[in-house]
Design an enzyme around this catalytic site. Sequence first.
Site, mmCIF file in Angstrom:
data_model
loop_
_atom_site.group_PDB
_atom_site.id
_atom_site.type_symbol
_atom_site.label_atom_id
_atom_site.label_comp_id
_atom_site.label_asym_id
_atom_site.label_seq_id
_atom_site.Cartn_x
_atom_site.Cartn_y
_atom_site.Cartn_z
ATOM 1 N N GLU A 228 23.556 10.504 61.442
ATOM 2 C CA GLU A 228 23.686 11.315 60.227
ATOM 3 C C GLU A 228 22.574 10.920 59.249
ATOM 4 O OE1 GLU A 228 26.808 12.512 56.622
ATOM 5 O OE2 GLU A 228 27.294 10.812 57.934
ATOM 6 N N ASP B 226 32.310 19.287 58.860
ATOM 7 C CA ASP B 226 33.193 18.208 58.388
ATOM 8 C C ASP B 226 34.405 18.814 57.685
ATOM 9 O OD1 ASP B 226 32.485 15.100 56.534
ATOM 10 O OD2 ASP B 226 34.351 15.928 57.357
ATOM 11 N N GLU C 102 34.467 17.322 62.517
ATOM 12 C CA GLU C 102 34.675 15.967 62.005
ATOM 13 C C GLU C 102 35.930 15.834 61.152
ATOM 14 O OE1 GLU C 102 32.480 12.987 58.782
ATOM 15 O OE2 GLU C 102 31.360 14.641 59.690
ATOM 16 N N TYR D 273 37.537 28.044 45.085
ATOM 17 C CA TYR D 273 38.216 26.746 45.228
ATOM 18 C C TYR D 273 37.228 25.606 45.119
ATOM 19 C CZ TYR D 273 42.367 29.261 46.597
ATOM 20 O OH TYR D 273 43.455 30.104 46.584
ATOM 21 N N HIS E 196 36.777 17.066 56.601
ATOM 22 C CA HIS E 196 37.038 16.068 55.561
ATOM 23 C C HIS E 196 38.519 15.804 55.350
ATOM 24 C CE1 HIS E 196 35.471 13.704 52.110
ATOM 25 N NE2 HIS E 196 34.434 13.658 52.898
ATOM 26 N N GLU F 124 35.117 7.813 59.447
ATOM 27 C CA GLU F 124 34.391 7.231 58.311
ATOM 28 C C GLU F 124 35.305 6.476 57.364
ATOM 29 O OE1 GLU F 124 33.869 10.689 55.013
ATOM 30 O OE2 GLU F 124 32.857 11.012 56.937
HETATM 31 C C1 GCO Z 1 30.065 12.485 55.461
HETATM 32 C C2 GCO Z 1 31.092 12.075 54.474
HETATM 33 C C3 GCO Z 1 30.595 11.798 53.102
HETATM 34 C C4 GCO Z 1 31.678 11.193 52.216
HETATM 35 C C5 GCO Z 1 31.055 10.275 51.198
HETATM 36 C C6 GCO Z 1 32.109 9.571 50.352
HETATM 37 O O1 GCO Z 1 30.480 12.942 56.521
HETATM 38 O O2 GCO Z 1 28.900 12.273 55.231
HETATM 39 O O3 GCO Z 1 32.209 12.811 54.606
HETATM 40 O O4 GCO Z 1 30.032 12.860 52.514
HETATM 41 O O5 GCO Z 1 32.428 12.159 51.582
HETATM 42 O O6 GCO Z 1 30.312 9.322 51.857
HETATM 43 O O7 GCO Z 1 31.518 8.747 49.422
HETATM 44 MG MG MG Z 2 32.531 13.048 56.732
#
Ligand code: GCO
Ligand code: MG
Length: 460
Positions: free
Chosen positions: A391, A262, A288, A203, A264, A314
């Site tokens: 981060e 993450d 996250e 995937y 996401h 974010e």
């Molecule tokens: C993270 C984020 C990033 C975003 C990216 C988008 O936790 O660092 O999820 O990886 O995907 O900043 O442009």
């Molecule tokens: Mg993130």
Amino acid sequence: MNRRDAIQSISLAGGASFLASRELLPEGLGPHLNAGYAQAVKGTAPVRIREIKTILTAPNRIRLVVVKVETSEPGLVGWGCATFTQRALVVQAAIDKFLKPFLIGRSVDEIEDIWQCSYVSSYWRNGPVLFNAMSGVDIALWDIKGKRAGMPLYQLLGGKVRQGADCYFHASGNSFTEVEENARRAMEQGFRHVRVQVATPGYAGYGARGTAPTAPTGSQDEPVGPTNPRAIWESGPYVRMLPKFFEHLRSKLGDEVELLHDVHERVTLNEAVNLCKSLEPYRLFFLEDPFPPEQNEHFRLLRQQTSIPIAMGELFNTQHEYVPLIKDRLIDFIRIHISQIGGLSPARKVAALSEYFGVRTAWHGPGDASPIAHAAQLALELASYNFGVHEGSGFPKETQEVFVGCPEVKNGYMLAQEKPGLGIEIDETLAAKFPVADAPPNFDYSWGTTRRRDGTVIRP
Ligand code: GCO
Ligand code: MG
């Protein structure tokens, strides 16, 4: 009490703004007052915004948007971050065409007022483009304030409550073993926190590109769409795989290392509840972004079901998104991308608000946050009691050459430059050597192109 005694009773430092208006004071006040007066008003003589420049540069193929504020004081400039990497050119237009003519001539001291009037200057407000534009100016004005005060920004924000900011390293890979090895390397470099992302075999996906299968029906000639999905993602295989992934990592890496992951924003409420329950035994530092901002209300239900520390934010732009989650203690870490909410001025307020509700900061700090944003976040993190984690694990060589004075990362800590302001200067000549192309593929289309098997577009 006569006027002279009244003035003297006001401590020189506290009265700076009162004394700034020189013309209020009668001529020929005593030399001691002049000396004290000079000290008191040092750095407060009206200095005005003379120019606002937007610099787009991509030293490591990541489009960064930097703002330079030049002032009426020769050589005094400030640098700010306005990086919205997916729409860099639009942010540039918002700064050059709107904020610049609106702010030229303003006193650099009036940071809060400049933020507030810029915020409403477009009538319609609260968007990623306008907030990033405002952030560029806002952070630059804080840089200038620190330079005028002759102290690093963290001092202006209240001074250090810790020596450095504990950072988390990104360890990703296409297999459990590959991530394990990357994580071990990070631990050997001194990182105590490691974010682990692995591809879901077969995937597409965030964090570690697997070998994305092309749907049998999909054709390369047609544009991607609901009837022609190409990069496929399904949450089921991912949610089933993750507990095995963490079992592997804990068995190989031990209990000490703090592990972060993450999601996401890609699973349903039920999947998130089941996932959290199945991951509890592996004691994550935080999980996250389980949900997209559109599903903020899901956190009320998730919170009741799991003890896993939750980080979110974010993608947040407005207070309407983050205040409810903070004040109702529905998250443990606030993950805001500070330029997406307008810069350091609002981020300061989010940090203070979060302290009262037991929420710690973990500002968004990927490659598409410039070193200036990292330095601004770091100043806030050093001066905020409720810091969680930073981060980032340092900056690539080319980026360090363009951004002279990047914060250093040592033994897993990000350390502030002990220089006035943010301590970073941009080499503009070198920055120009990494231009941002103003045409596709300069925006990464992976957002909006990853779809489910049935063709439905995935919301990251
Ligand atoms: C993270 C984020 C990033 C975003 C990216 C988008 O936790 O660092 O999820 O990886 O995907 O900043 O442009
Ligand atoms: Mg993130």
